[in-house]
Design a protein around this motif. Structure first.
Motif, PDB file in Angstrom:
ATOM      1  N   ARG A  33      21.231 -74.105 -14.025  1.00 30.56           N
ATOM      2  CA  ARG A  33      21.896 -72.827 -14.254  1.00 30.56           C
ATOM      3  C   ARG A  33      22.456 -72.857 -15.405  1.00 30.56           C
ATOM      4  O   ARG A  33      23.575 -72.804 -15.828  1.00 30.56           O
ATOM      5  CB  ARG A  33      23.008 -72.560 -13.226  1.00 30.56           C
TER       6      ARG A  33
ATOM      7  N   ALA B 249      14.894 -71.319  -7.322  1.00 34.14           N
ATOM      8  CA  ALA B 249      16.121 -71.547  -6.699  1.00 34.14           C
ATOM      9  C   ALA B 249      16.956 -72.944  -7.195  1.00 34.14           C
ATOM     10  O   ALA B 249      18.145 -72.908  -7.316  1.00 34.14           O
ATOM     11  CB  ALA B 249      15.852 -72.001  -5.200  1.00 34.14           C
ATOM     12  N   TYR B 250      16.043 -73.766  -7.803  1.00 33.53           N
ATOM     13  CA  TYR B 250      16.914 -75.173  -8.183  1.00 33.53           C
ATOM     14  C   TYR B 250      16.689 -75.388  -9.430  1.00 33.53           C
ATOM     15  O   TYR B 250      17.019 -76.627  -9.992  1.00 33.53           O
ATOM     16  CB  TYR B 250      16.253 -76.363  -7.119  1.00 33.53           C
TER      17      TYR B 250
ATOM     18  N   GLN C  85      11.724 -72.374 -15.161  1.00 31.48           N
ATOM     19  CA  GLN C  85      11.205 -71.453 -14.064  1.00 31.48           C
ATOM     20  C   GLN C  85       9.730 -70.857 -14.796  1.00 31.48           C
ATOM     21  O   GLN C  85       8.636 -71.138 -13.852  1.00 31.48           O
ATOM     22  CB  GLN C  85      12.065 -69.966 -13.684  1.00 31.48           C
TER      23      GLN C  85
ATOM     24  N   LEU D 109      10.906 -72.700  -5.053  1.00 23.55           N
ATOM     25  CA  LEU D 109      11.800 -74.014  -5.322  1.00 23.55           C
ATOM     26  C   LEU D 109      12.416 -74.093  -6.830  1.00 23.55           C
ATOM     27  O   LEU D 109      13.373 -74.403  -7.111  1.00 23.55           O
ATOM     28  CB  LEU D 109      10.889 -75.022  -4.854  1.00 23.55           C
TER      29      LEU D 109
ATOM     30  N   ARG E  25      17.294 -72.631 -17.390  1.00 26.02           N
ATOM     31  CA  ARG E  25      16.814 -72.094 -16.245  1.00 26.02           C
ATOM     32  C   ARG E  25      15.501 -71.464 -16.495  1.00 26.02           C
ATOM     33  O   ARG E  25      14.511 -71.560 -15.852  1.00 26.02           O
ATOM     34  CB  ARG E  25      17.871 -71.105 -15.554  1.00 26.02           C
TER      35      ARG E  25
ATOM     36  N   ARG F 116      19.312 -71.877   0.066  1.00 23.12           N
ATOM     37  CA  ARG F 116      19.721 -72.028  -1.491  1.00 23.12           C
ATOM     38  C   ARG F 116      21.287 -71.306  -1.364  1.00 23.12           C
ATOM     39  O   ARG F 116      22.219 -71.895  -1.996  1.00 23.12           O
ATOM     40  CB  ARG F 116      19.027 -71.557  -2.263  1.00 23.12           C
TER      41      ARG F 116
END
Length: 288
Positions: free
Chosen positions: A256, A252-253, A264, A249, A260, A206
């Motif tokens: 943003r 990381a993805y 998560q 994952l 976010r 990433r």
């Protein structure tokens, strides 16, 4: 009387005469309340308010930046303390190791008989000297891996995300043991270590790092997964790898922006719910 009325005092210490104003709130402050500012002085309250308004630095994955891998140190300490407890009292391993159930005719014990805590406690225990194929090297290798990889992953994720990753990876390893080999007696932090290894690889891709060293580490991890089919519990390794991969994952993805952290956290909760649901289904089938 006119002179007395002109005396000004500190707004925090009314008994102290003061002739200096805070450059931010314009209130009088005494020397003990003064804080150096870019221009003049500010009061304690304004300095605190300014600190709260400054945006805290974050890692690439949204965690708070910390220079000390505190969680890794604590996890290593807990594993070592648990190992010392095993050496002092061998019954600790029998009481807290991962075990789904026992064959008919034995005293009922294991996750299927209400001992769900084994799903996590087993991940903090290791083989003792003279026990199994590895003995003392079991905890040495795992703690060495946790020291080398854990510190890197913790620095990238931040403490909270890192701890969630570790525990979910450990839980994922135990749940796969329960599903595929419920009568297997399992100990070790390997499931969590495999989760951290997967996170190390995902984060490297990433962030666009040079993947040669990362790929070499991942290849070694996968090779050990194959070897463990004959030597140790490959189910715990694979379960930790899969759970850690899914969580990382999401780290990381995730978008943003303001979504976010909720995304998560939502994925972590979903992984936990799935693992608990699978555990309940397996327990139900074992005790039917």
């Amino acid at each position: 009387m006119a002179a007395d009325s002109a005396i000004t005092t500190c707004f925090r210490h009314p008994q102290v005469e003061s002739h200096v104003r805070c450059t931010r709130c314009d209130r009088y402050i005494c020397p003990s309340c003064m804080r150096e500012a870019s221009v003049g002085h500010q009061c304690v309250e304004c300095v605190k308010e300014g600190a709260r308004s400054i945006r805290q630095a974050r890692t690439a994955f949204g965690g708070r930046i910390s220079t000390v891998p505190l969680v890794s140190y604590v996890l290593i300490g807990l594993n070592v303390l648990a190992y010392l407890a095993e050496l002092a009292r061998p019954s600790v391993e029998d009481r807290f190791a991962m075990l789904g159930t026992v064959p008919p005719g034995y005293l009922p014990q294991g996750v299927a008989h209400g001992e769900w805590y084994r799903l996590l406690t087993g991940a903090f225990l290791h083989l003792t000297p003279g026990e199994g194929t590895f003995g003392l090297t079991h905890i040495l290798f795992n703690m060495l891996a946790l020291w080398n990889i854990g510190r890197v992953v913790e620095a990238q994720l931040g403490r909270v995300r890192y701890l969630a990753l570790y525990l979910l990876s450990a839980l994922g390893g135990s749940v796969l043991v329960l599903l595929l080999a419920p009568t297997t007696f399992t100990v070790g932090a390997s499931g969590a270590i495999f989760g951290l290894g997967t996170a190390y690889w995902v984060m490297g891709r990433r962030l666009g790092h040079d993947m040669r060293a990362v790929n070499q580490y991942m290849a070694g991890l996968l090779l050990w997964l194959v070897i463990s089919a004959w030597a140790t519990s490959w189910q715990a390794h694979l379960g930790g790898l899969l759970a850690g991969g899914v969580v990382t994952l999401a780290y990381a993805y995730a978008p943003r922006d303001g979504r976010r952290t909720p995304v998560q956290a939502g994925v972590c909760v979903a992984v936990l719910a799935l693992l608990l649901a699978l555990t309940w289904m397996k327990v139900t089938s074992l005790t039917a």
